[in-house]
Design a protein around this motif. Structure first.
Motif, mmCIF file in Angstrom:
data_model
loop_
_atom_site.group_PDB
_atom_site.id
_atom_site.type_symbol
_atom_site.label_atom_id
_atom_site.label_comp_id
_atom_site.label_asym_id
_atom_site.label_seq_id
_atom_site.Cartn_x
_atom_site.Cartn_y
_atom_site.Cartn_z
ATOM 1 N N HIS A 57 0.820 -1.223 0.000
ATOM 2 C CA HIS A 57 0.000 0.000 0.000
ATOM 3 C C HIS A 57 0.845 1.260 0.000
ATOM 4 O O HIS A 57 0.359 2.336 -0.334
ATOM 5 C CB HIS A 57 -0.928 0.001 1.222
ATOM 6 N N GLY A 58 2.100 1.152 0.416
ATOM 7 C CA GLY A 58 2.993 2.310 0.363
ATOM 8 C C GLY A 58 2.989 3.198 1.601
ATOM 9 O O GLY A 58 3.741 4.174 1.663
ATOM 10 N N VAL A 59 2.175 2.884 2.603
ATOM 11 C CA VAL A 59 2.180 3.703 3.834
ATOM 12 C C VAL A 59 3.398 3.296 4.664
ATOM 13 O O VAL A 59 3.569 2.104 4.956
ATOM 14 C CB VAL A 59 0.883 3.496 4.658
ATOM 15 N N PRO A 60 4.254 4.265 5.047
ATOM 16 C CA PRO A 60 5.464 3.888 5.785
ATOM 17 C C PRO A 60 5.141 3.217 7.123
ATOM 18 O O PRO A 60 4.268 3.691 7.872
ATOM 19 C CB PRO A 60 6.171 5.233 6.026
ATOM 20 N N ALA A 61 5.860 2.118 7.400
ATOM 21 C CA ALA A 61 5.639 1.378 8.652
ATOM 22 C C ALA A 61 5.910 2.269 9.859
ATOM 23 O O ALA A 61 5.240 2.147 10.893
ATOM 24 C CB ALA A 61 6.537 0.138 8.683
ATOM 25 N N GLY A 218 -19.816 2.650 5.607
ATOM 26 C CA GLY A 218 -19.414 3.476 4.479
ATOM 27 C C GLY A 218 -19.039 2.702 3.234
ATOM 28 O O GLY A 218 -19.658 1.679 2.894
ATOM 29 N N GLY A 219 -18.013 3.215 2.553
ATOM 30 C CA GLY A 219 -17.495 2.572 1.361
ATOM 31 C C GLY A 219 -16.486 1.505 1.752
ATOM 32 O O GLY A 219 -16.773 0.309 1.722
ATOM 33 N N LEU A 220 -15.312 1.970 2.153
ATOM 34 C CA LEU A 220 -14.238 1.051 2.528
ATOM 35 C C LEU A 220 -13.755 1.368 3.928
ATOM 36 O O LEU A 220 -13.774 2.526 4.348
ATOM 37 C CB LEU A 220 -13.032 1.269 1.606
ATOM 38 N N THR A 221 -13.261 0.351 4.631
ATOM 39 C CA THR A 221 -12.566 0.556 5.900
ATOM 40 C C THR A 221 -11.163 -0.010 5.771
ATOM 41 O O THR A 221 -10.987 -1.118 5.256
ATOM 42 C CB THR A 221 -13.301 -0.164 7.054
ATOM 43 N N LEU A 222 -10.180 0.773 6.219
ATOM 44 C CA LEU A 222 -8.785 0.299 6.241
ATOM 45 C C LEU A 222 -8.361 0.266 7.702
ATOM 46 O O LEU A 222 -8.261 1.310 8.348
ATOM 47 C CB LEU A 222 -7.866 1.265 5.473
ATOM 48 N N LEU A 223 -8.144 -0.927 8.209
ATOM 49 C CA LEU A 223 -7.887 -1.089 9.641
ATOM 50 C C LEU A 223 -6.417 -1.383 9.929
ATOM 51 O O LEU A 223 -5.860 -2.352 9.416
ATOM 52 C CB LEU A 223 -8.733 -2.242 10.188
ATOM 53 N N LEU A 224 -5.854 -0.531 10.775
ATOM 54 C CA LEU A 224 -4.508 -0.765 11.295
ATOM 55 C C LEU A 224 -4.670 -1.369 12.688
ATOM 56 O O LEU A 224 -5.424 -0.837 13.505
ATOM 57 C CB LEU A 224 -3.782 0.585 11.380
ATOM 58 N N GLN A 225 -3.975 -2.472 12.951
ATOM 59 C CA GLN A 225 -4.065 -3.099 14.273
ATOM 60 C C GLN A 225 -2.685 -3.138 14.905
ATOM 61 O O GLN A 225 -1.694 -3.269 14.196
ATOM 62 C CB GLN A 225 -4.520 -4.556 14.179
ATOM 63 N N ASP A 226 -2.625 -3.101 16.220
ATOM 64 C CA ASP A 226 -1.351 -3.395 16.874
ATOM 65 C C ASP A 226 -1.156 -4.913 16.832
ATOM 66 O O ASP A 226 -1.833 -5.600 16.056
ATOM 67 C CB ASP A 226 -1.288 -2.782 18.279
ATOM 68 N N GLU A 249 2.254 -4.536 9.432
ATOM 69 C CA GLU A 249 2.247 -3.512 8.372
ATOM 70 C C GLU A 249 1.068 -3.615 7.401
ATOM 71 O O GLU A 249 0.846 -2.720 6.597
ATOM 72 C CB GLU A 249 3.570 -3.507 7.584
ATOM 73 N N ALA A 250 0.327 -4.719 7.450
ATOM 74 C CA ALA A 250 -0.792 -4.869 6.507
ATOM 75 C C ALA A 250 -2.040 -4.180 7.052
ATOM 76 O O ALA A 250 -2.184 -3.982 8.251
ATOM 77 C CB ALA A 250 -1.083 -6.346 6.290
#
Ligand SMILES: O=C(O)CCC(=O)C(=O)O
Ligand SMILES: [Fe+2]
Length: 331
Positions: A57-61, A218-226, A249-250
């Protein structure tokens, strides 16, 4: 990884995740063949549970880690500091939400989570705010966390571009032009929601858990988890819950109700919930990509099988969200 040591869930969910992992870097390729290849993987996951992991996805870790760290710092503030940015002080659903404030699963006890809402920051003299449009206004920022605002704003910018890219992938997967959802993506309402789940109480009341079973709105959810597992996704075929254990990182990406409405449930908005049986404090950060509030969501004709008719009436993003807030916050 932490989930390998996870204690068996008292709710008997299987721990091994079976959700697909999709590398979306090819969506940025100049080659339509490559973009189509990735979109086909997306389409398959959307028709199954509408839940998948995204890498590439390109988001820095490092930024992801800063977001988790800043969330943990915020929730560790004394209650009186958190009350200074309480959501009740906001005209636009921003700020701090205490434990047990929301009931995401009708009939279940309130969710054992505290949260903090951040949206697009629009000043009080912005035309949308002056016009009293839904959920539009300034963010609330904690005064004594100098890096908090900067981190969250940088992160919002990153996720906005990933969400747009994914919407293009979803369009392509449906055989539509990649820009099909461009109007929906214009000035999209987005919500970054910091969440803190204390360990599942050993004395939990029946049905009490981090977050009750719900679909996203909504449309999409992008979930970051510890690193602490907790998220479970409903598996209709097996009639049980499967884990969406953290993958470093996913993102766990899932479709919300708007895409289900567009596609007449060809693409799934699936029930999920959180049970924090990790024994640790769990932090997670969903980013909800909800689209332009004035956009009308009507069934895409190409998604209908011969003889099938639309299940859902046309609704604006705004009306859909108002309904869902009312249902889950007993407004
Ligand atoms: O915290 C999580 O893992 C999921 C949260 C969630 O489903 C939500 O806020 O809609
Ligand atoms: Fe959710």
């Amino acid at each position: 990884m932490a989930h390998a040591q996870l204690a068996p869930s008292p709710l008997e969910a299987s721990q091994a995740t079976t959700l697909p992992v999709i590398d979306i870097s090819g969506l940025r390729s100049a080659s339509l063949i490559e973009r189509t290849r990735v979109s086909q993987q997306i389409g398959q996951a959307c028709r199954d549970k509408g839940f998948f992991y995204v890498i590439g996805h390109g988001v820095p870790a490092a930024l992801q880690q800063q977001v988790i760290d800043q969330a943990a710092t915020l929730f560790a503030l004394p209650p009186e500091e958190k009350r200074k940015v309480d959501k009740s002080l906001s005209m636009a659903n921003r700020g701090y939400e205490p434990l047990r404030n929301q009931v995401l699963e009708a009939g279940a006890p309130p969710d054992v989570k505290e949260g903090f809402y951040i949206g697009q920051d629009k000043p009080l003299d912005h035309p949308d705010v002056l016009a009293g449009k839904f959920n539009q206004g300034p963010n609330l920022w904690p005064a004594d966390l100098p890096e908090f605002r900067q981190t969250m704003e940088a992160y919002q910018r990153e996720l906005e571009s990933v969400a747009r890219l994914l919407m293009q992938g979803v369009a392509l997967s449906l055989g539509l032009p990649e820009q099909h959802f461009a109007a929906f993506c214009e000035d999209a309402m987005t919500t970054l929601r910091l969440l803190h789940y204390p360990p599942q109480p050993t004395t939990a009341a029946p049905g009490e858990k981090g977050c009750g079973a719900h679909t996203d709105w909504g449309g999409l959810t992008l979930l970051l988890q510890d690193e602490n597992a907790g998220l479970q996704v409903w598996d209709q075929e097996r009639n049980g819950w499967i884990w969406a254990t953290p993958v470093p990182e996913a993102y766990v990406v899932n479709l919300g109700d708007l895409i289900a409405r567009w596609t007449n449930d060809l693409y799934k908005s699936t029930l999920h919930r959180v049970v924090n049986v990790s024994g640790n404090e769990r932090y997670s950060v969903p980013y909800f990509y909800s689209g332009n509030i004035a956009h009308e969501i009507a069934c895409i004709q190409a998604c209908l099988a011969p003889g099938e008719s639309p299940k859902y009436p046309v609704i604006s993003v705004e009306d859909h969200y108002k309904n869902m807030f009312r249902k889950t916050y007993s407004m």
